[in-house]
Design an enzyme around this catalytic site. Structure first.
Site, short mmCIF file in Angstrom:
data_model
loop_
_atom_site.label_atom_id
_atom_site.label_comp_id
_atom_site.label_asym_id
_atom_site.label_seq_id
_atom_site.Cartn_x
_atom_site.Cartn_y
_atom_site.Cartn_z
N ASN A 158 0.96 -1.20 -0.21
CA ASN A 158 0.00 -0.10 -0.02
C ASN A 158 0.82 1.22 -0.13
OD1 ASN A 158 0.66 -0.66 2.85
ND2 ASN A 158 -0.89 0.33 3.50
N GLU A 256 3.55 -4.71 12.39
CA GLU A 256 2.49 -3.98 12.30
C GLU A 256 1.48 -4.49 11.44
OE1 GLU A 256 -0.12 -1.48 11.12
OE2 GLU A 256 1.53 -0.78 9.84
N GLU A 471 7.45 0.82 16.84
CA GLU A 471 8.58 1.23 16.12
C GLU A 471 8.36 2.67 15.93
OE1 GLU A 471 9.21 -0.48 12.04
OE2 GLU A 471 8.93 -2.70 12.96
#
Length: 490
Positions: A158, A256, A471
């Site tokens: 993405n 993530e 992060e």
């Protein structure tokens, strides 16, 4: 730098291993989402290519890890300068490869890719370590941070270059070497970046990029015994597989993952700000952002007004070809993904939902050559239950559901009633309320009266099925280094 936008024949990518571009024996097709045609051949790498890349990274690690933070910082800044110098070529390529608008690639993806290197080039110069004294024992303790080794980095489709550089930058800034695997659907800008590494002063083997699919190249990377660390951005299902594959080696993981992000709109919200921002948070980048809003809870007193104004604004959010400067969003990534997203609209209708605009209600206006592309209109659905699939599962497209709520306690429980916990937004002028609600929401990031305003020094990540670890400035520093305590008796 090649002009990808004007490419007439299939672009052939090569792996970048040990400072050299190397062909592969097999390739997979990559499509231009705006026309639905193959335009690129991507290496279909396997264990052999991954092994070669890990070997090159291991060999480069001793020299690179011994360089001073200042020396590594200079290299990262030079690479950022080179990306900026070729910003237009990168933006054109990202738009063509991913389907996003050229405007979005120009203003978001590529500037942020360069800034990722600048941010970590600066941050590594300012970290401090701890020191304590035990005079009664005649001892002093201090800590040091050392790079881990070869980092395996797997990035999604993405935000191809944006999220790849978000991983590469901290990894090499801290003195690690890397083997990166971009998505096979969006590999072009990673390949273009490799062409700049030598000029930036990145030594051979410090950054290796192996292209290919998750089941082949990805699994070979996460199960490699000489890769102690994996950073992954992508689906929860893939993360579960990575956890299984890496478990025998006790690898360090940062993941993530997906989201089912709520927006909570209270009766005292400023709708003049809330509605355009929530349209953007629902449909930006075709809704293909892990932080996009897909559930909108609106307090009953303003529900009808909000819904009317929101649908009107969504209808004005233009779907168009990526090169159209007036388009708000472009094409979805693939035919399969488009069908999946459209399938959720059908599911919503079978579950009692009503489609107010978008898929099946309005018609797309596209040039003839783009009518085979993977386009979809912003779609707003209401009348669905919290337990419905469209309110529980990540759709990852331009679809959002709007439902009413009564009070604060109720909406917090409903917003938390999903397996994900990545982001959330709260709209209210009551300062006490936004603090209370933000604290109780199960999400790694909560925005109040805004969306997606980020400070890269702060933690990024989610709760529950939305991820493992964080992060960001300090968090990336800790993830990409080992801490060691040293005690000296004098």
């Amino acid at each position: 730098m090649p002009n990808i936008a004007d490419q007439r024949t299939h672009l052939m990518l090569e792996n970048y291993i040990g400072g050299k571009f190397l062909p592969c024996t097999k390739y997979v097709d990559a499509y231009d989402p705006s026309v639905g045609e193959v335009y690129c051949k991507v290496p279909d790498s396997d264990k052999e290519e991954v092994d070669a890349a890990v070997k090159a990274a291991k060999e480069a690690f001793p020299a690179w890890s011994c360089k001073s933070p200042q020396e590594r910082s200079q290299v990262l800044n030079k690479l950022a300068d080179l990306i900026d110098a070729h910003r237009e070529e990168f933006a054109q390529a990202e738009s063509k490869d991913q389907g996003k608008t050229l405007t979005y690639a120009r203003t978001v993806d590529i500037p942020r890719s360069a800034y990722n290197f600048r941010f970590f080039a600066s941050s590594i110069l300012h970290h401090t370590t701890e020191c304590t004294q035990m005079d009664h024992m005649g001892c002093m303790h201090y800590t040091v941070r050392t790079p881990v080794g070869v980092a395996g980095l797997i990035s999604p489709w993405n935000f191809p270059l944006y999220l790849l550089t978000w991983k590469i930058a901290p990894a090499i800034a801290m003195g690690n070497t890397v083997v990166a695997k971009p998505s096979e659907m969006t590999s072009v800008t990673a390949w273009m970046m490799c062409k700049l590494l030598d000029e930036a002063g990145v030594p051979a083997g410090v950054v290796n990029v192996v292209f290919g699919t998750g089941p082949k190249a990805g699994e070979a990377l996460v199960s490699h015994p000489d890769v102690p660390l994996i950073s992954f951005t992508g689906s929860t299902a893939t993360a579960q597989r990575i956890t299984q594959q890496s478990a025998p080696y006790c690898k360090r993981l940062s993941m993530e993952l997906g989201g089912k992000n709520p927006a909570i709109v209270f009766e005292d919200a400023n709708l003049d700000e809330c509605i355009p921002t929530t349209v953007s948070s629902s449909f930006s980048n075709q809704g293909e952002i892990c932080l996009c809003t897909s559930r909108i809870f609106v307090q009953k007193g303003i529900f009808n007004e909000f819904l009317q104004r929101f649908v009107e604004a969504a209808r004005k959010w233009k779907t168009g070809v990526p090169l159209d400067a007036t388009a708000n969003m472009g094409a979805l990534i693939s035919k399969e993904h488009l069908e999946k997203v459209k399938g959720y609209v059908t599911i919503a209708q079978t579950e009692g939902g009503k489609v107010l605009c978008g898929e099946g209600v309005s018609s797309l206006d596209l040039p003839v050559k783009n009518q085979t592309g993977y386009f979809m209109l912003p779609t707003v659905i209401t009348g669905v239950a919290d337990e419905s699939r469209c309110m529980q599962e990540e759709i990852f497209g331009p679809v959002t559901c709007v439902v009413p709520f009564e009070n604060e306690e109720e909406v917090i429980q409903r917003a938390n009633n999903v397996k994900y916990g990545l982001g959330a937004t709260v709209w209210s002028r009551d300062v006490g309320r936004v603090h209370r609600v933000a604290k109780k929401l199960q999400a790694g990031m909560v925005w109040t009266n805004c969306w997606l305003i980020r400070d890269l020094s702060l933690p990024f990540g989610g709760m529950k099925f939305s991820g493992v670890g964080r992060e960001g400035g300090k968090d990336s520093f800790e993830f990409f280094t080992e801490v060691k305590t040293i005690t000296i008796k004098h």
